[in-house]
Scaffold this motif. Structure first.
Motif, short mmCIF file in Angstrom:
data_model
loop_
_atom_site.label_atom_id
_atom_site.label_comp_id
_atom_site.label_asym_id
_atom_site.label_seq_id
_atom_site.Cartn_x
_atom_site.Cartn_y
_atom_site.Cartn_z
N LEU A 66 0.81 -1.06 -0.02
CA LEU A 66 0.06 -0.13 -0.23
C LEU A 66 1.11 1.25 0.08
CD1 LEU A 66 -2.62 1.67 0.26
CD2 LEU A 66 -2.35 1.14 2.89
N GLN A 67 1.85 1.21 0.76
CA GLN A 67 2.70 2.21 1.04
C GLN A 67 3.50 2.62 -0.45
OE1 GLN A 67 4.82 1.12 4.13
NE2 GLN A 67 3.68 2.58 5.81
N THR A 68 3.75 1.57 -1.14
CA THR A 68 4.44 1.71 -2.28
C THR A 68 3.85 2.16 -3.31
OG1 THR A 68 6.17 -0.19 -2.04
CG2 THR A 68 5.70 0.33 -4.00
N MET A 69 2.20 1.83 -3.64
CA MET A 69 1.38 2.34 -4.57
C MET A 69 1.13 3.62 -3.94
SD MET A 69 -1.92 3.38 -4.47
CE MET A 69 -2.89 2.57 -3.10
N LEU A 70 1.10 4.14 -2.81
CA LEU A 70 0.73 5.49 -2.69
C LEU A 70 1.80 6.41 -3.01
CD1 LEU A 70 -0.95 5.32 0.92
CD2 LEU A 70 -2.18 5.82 -1.30
N LEU A 71 3.07 6.13 -2.84
CA LEU A 71 4.36 6.83 -3.26
C LEU A 71 4.17 6.82 -4.80
CD1 LEU A 71 7.13 5.52 -0.93
CD2 LEU A 71 5.97 7.81 -0.92
N GLN A 72 3.68 5.76 -5.53
CA GLN A 72 3.39 5.92 -6.98
C GLN A 72 2.38 7.07 -7.37
OE1 GLN A 72 2.72 1.99 -7.76
NE2 GLN A 72 4.90 1.14 -8.14
N VAL A 73 1.47 7.12 -6.61
CA VAL A 73 0.47 7.95 -6.99
C VAL A 73 1.05 9.52 -6.69
CG1 VAL A 73 -1.76 9.25 -6.07
CG2 VAL A 73 -1.48 6.62 -6.32
N SER A 74 2.00 9.56 -5.80
CA SER A 74 2.45 10.93 -5.59
C SER A 74 3.50 11.22 -6.67
CB SER A 74 3.27 10.94 -4.12
OG SER A 74 4.75 10.13 -4.27
N GLN A 75 3.63 10.38 -7.47
CA GLN A 75 4.59 10.59 -8.62
C GLN A 75 3.72 10.98 -9.92
OE1 GLN A 75 7.27 7.43 -8.43
NE2 GLN A 75 8.26 8.16 -6.26
N SER A 76 2.70 10.76 -9.81
CA SER A 76 1.64 10.68 -10.98
C SER A 76 1.34 12.09 -11.62
CB SER A 76 0.54 10.06 -10.86
OG SER A 76 -0.61 10.97 -10.23
N GLY A 77 1.06 12.28 -12.77
CA GLY A 77 0.75 13.52 -13.21
C GLY A 77 -0.51 14.04 -12.68
N GLY A 78 -1.49 13.49 -12.24
CA GLY A 78 -2.70 13.94 -11.42
C GLY A 78 -2.15 14.49 -10.11
N TRP A 79 -1.03 14.02 -9.42
CA TRP A 79 -0.58 14.46 -8.27
C TRP A 79 -0.03 16.04 -8.75
CZ3 TRP A 79 -0.40 12.94 -3.18
CH2 TRP A 79 0.73 13.87 -2.23
N GLN A 80 0.64 16.00 -9.83
CA GLN A 80 1.43 17.32 -9.89
C GLN A 80 0.40 18.25 -10.22
OE1 GLN A 80 4.62 17.53 -9.59
NE2 GLN A 80 4.86 15.66 -8.92
N ARG A 81 -0.54 18.09 -11.00
CA ARG A 81 -1.65 18.87 -11.37
C ARG A 81 -2.60 19.36 -10.34
NH1 ARG A 81 -0.98 15.82 -16.07
NH2 ARG A 81 -2.57 14.14 -15.52
N SER A 82 -2.59 18.52 -9.08
CA SER A 82 -3.53 18.81 -8.09
C SER A 82 -2.72 19.85 -7.13
CB SER A 82 -3.83 17.55 -7.33
OG SER A 82 -2.84 17.14 -6.29
N GLN A 83 -1.53 20.00 -7.42
CA GLN A 83 -0.61 20.63 -6.50
C GLN A 83 -0.51 20.30 -5.02
OE1 GLN A 83 -1.85 24.90 -7.27
NE2 GLN A 83 -0.64 24.92 -8.98
N ALA A 84 -0.76 19.12 -4.89
CA ALA A 84 -0.70 18.31 -3.60
C ALA A 84 0.85 18.34 -3.12
CB ALA A 84 -1.06 16.95 -3.57
N HIS A 85 0.98 18.63 -1.91
CA HIS A 85 2.33 18.54 -1.17
C HIS A 85 2.49 17.81 -0.14
CE1 HIS A 85 0.42 20.98 1.97
NE2 HIS A 85 0.05 21.92 0.90
N SER A 86 1.61 17.07 0.52
CA SER A 86 1.80 16.22 1.35
C SER A 86 1.06 14.87 1.24
CB SER A 86 1.52 16.84 2.74
OG SER A 86 2.35 17.98 3.07
N LEU A 87 1.58 13.81 1.70
CA LEU A 87 0.83 12.62 1.66
C LEU A 87 0.73 11.95 3.06
CD1 LEU A 87 -0.73 10.22 0.26
CD2 LEU A 87 1.44 9.35 -0.59
#
Length: 312
Positions: A66-87
């Motif tokens: 699960l942690q590995t998958m969440l880190l992958q999400v944080s590297q996605s284009g959607g994460w970048q476009r959302s301007q998220a900064h913390s997980l």
């Protein structure tokens, strides 16, 4: 959590972040039991922070996956476009519900927005952040119906209903909760929204020992009852809710209304409808408020029950 479960959640979160809302929103509600194998996971968008909550301890290999998958999400284009900064990953099954920061920083406090109102959240210090997102439409209803009303907010917590009521033009709101620290955060929330605190009262008392204090501020045009299912030493829903219902007629104005809530998946609407008919028969059931679409539940009675009753 199987690899297929995690792949589904990965795709779901990537799509949700690709179109991240400007306001706070639940992105995934596994606790509604609509996705087998993911019933113990929720994910919230806190306007720059993604908060993942685990309500059951997974095996070590599943937690790592699960942690590995969440880190992958944080590297996605959607994460970048959302301007998220913390997980953040919160382990709700552990004592004190510790918060793990997977990406970015863990702010102790964070301001979010709902329907144009601002709320101060606690992150990493307490089990709950300070605002229950599934009650969004309940707070909206209160705001839309608060003009000129005297309101009693029982089990007020951090005063979310009170914030909505003042924004809607309430004459006065009385907030009661035995947790004085929560009421103090409620004051902070009112100040954050520029509210006139002379129109708000804060009673840091146990309800069943404080009926006299509550009654002195009445009568009330609207009473909100949103208790926990269980509060050690002070409240058990199936044992104590009826004690509150039988007091309503002496607290309400002639045309008063009640918003009575239950958020136990094992207790349905009939608990409140039958309880009100037995303890306060002069109050008529109006309707159940809808729940936000982002909180689907496999059973209609499994989610939040926010029930309206009226004396008129």
């Amino acid at each position: 959590m199987t690899p297929a479960n995690l792949d589904f959640l990965h795709q779901h979160l990537s799509r949700a972040l690709d179109d991240a809302p400007a306001h706070t929103l639940r992105l995934f509600h596994g606790r509604g039991r609509c996705w087998e194998g993911l019933e113990h996971i929720t994910v919230d968008w806190l306007q720059g922070i993604v908060l993942v909550c685990l309500f059951r301890e997974p095996p070590a290999n599943e937690l790592e996956a699960l942690q590995t998958m969440l880190l992958q999400v944080s590297q996605s284009g959607g994460w970048q476009r959302s301007q998220a900064h913390s997980l953040l990953l919160q382990h709700r099954y552990q004592t004190d519900s510790p918060m793990q920061c997977l990406v970015g920083e863990l702010p102790e406090e964070w301001i979010i927005e709902e329907d144009g109102l601002r709320f101060l959240l606690d992150l990493g210090r307490k089990q709950n952040t300070g605002l229950f997102l599934d009650m969004r439409l309940g707070r909206r209803w209160v705001r839309e119906n608060a003009s000129g009303q005297r309101i009693l907010n029982l089990f007020a917590y951090t005063c979310g209903f009170s914030i909505a009521a003042l924004a809607g033009g309430a004459e006065h709101v009385v907030n009661l909760d035995m947790a004085k620290a929560a009421l103090s955060r409620g004051r902070d929330n009112h100040r954050l929204n520029g509210h006139d605190l002379s129109r708000v009262s804060f009673l840091g008392h146990e309800l069943f020992k404080s009926w006299g204090k509550v009654k002195r501020h009445g009568p009330y045009d609207l009473i909100i009852i949103d208790p926990p299912s269980f509060q050690k030493g002070s409240f058990a829903l199936t044992r104590d809710y009826q004690k509150i219902l039988r007091k309503l007629p002496e607290l309400l104005s002639a045309e008063g209304r009640v918003l009575a809530c239950v958020n136990d998946p094992n207790i349905g609407s009939d608990f409140l409808i039958a309880g009100m008919a037995s303890e306060a028969p002069e109050l008529r059931f109006e309707r159940r408020l809808e729940n936000p679409a982002e909180f689907p539940d496999a059973q209609a009675e499994g989610g939040l029950k926010a029930m309206l009753f009226s004396r008129s």
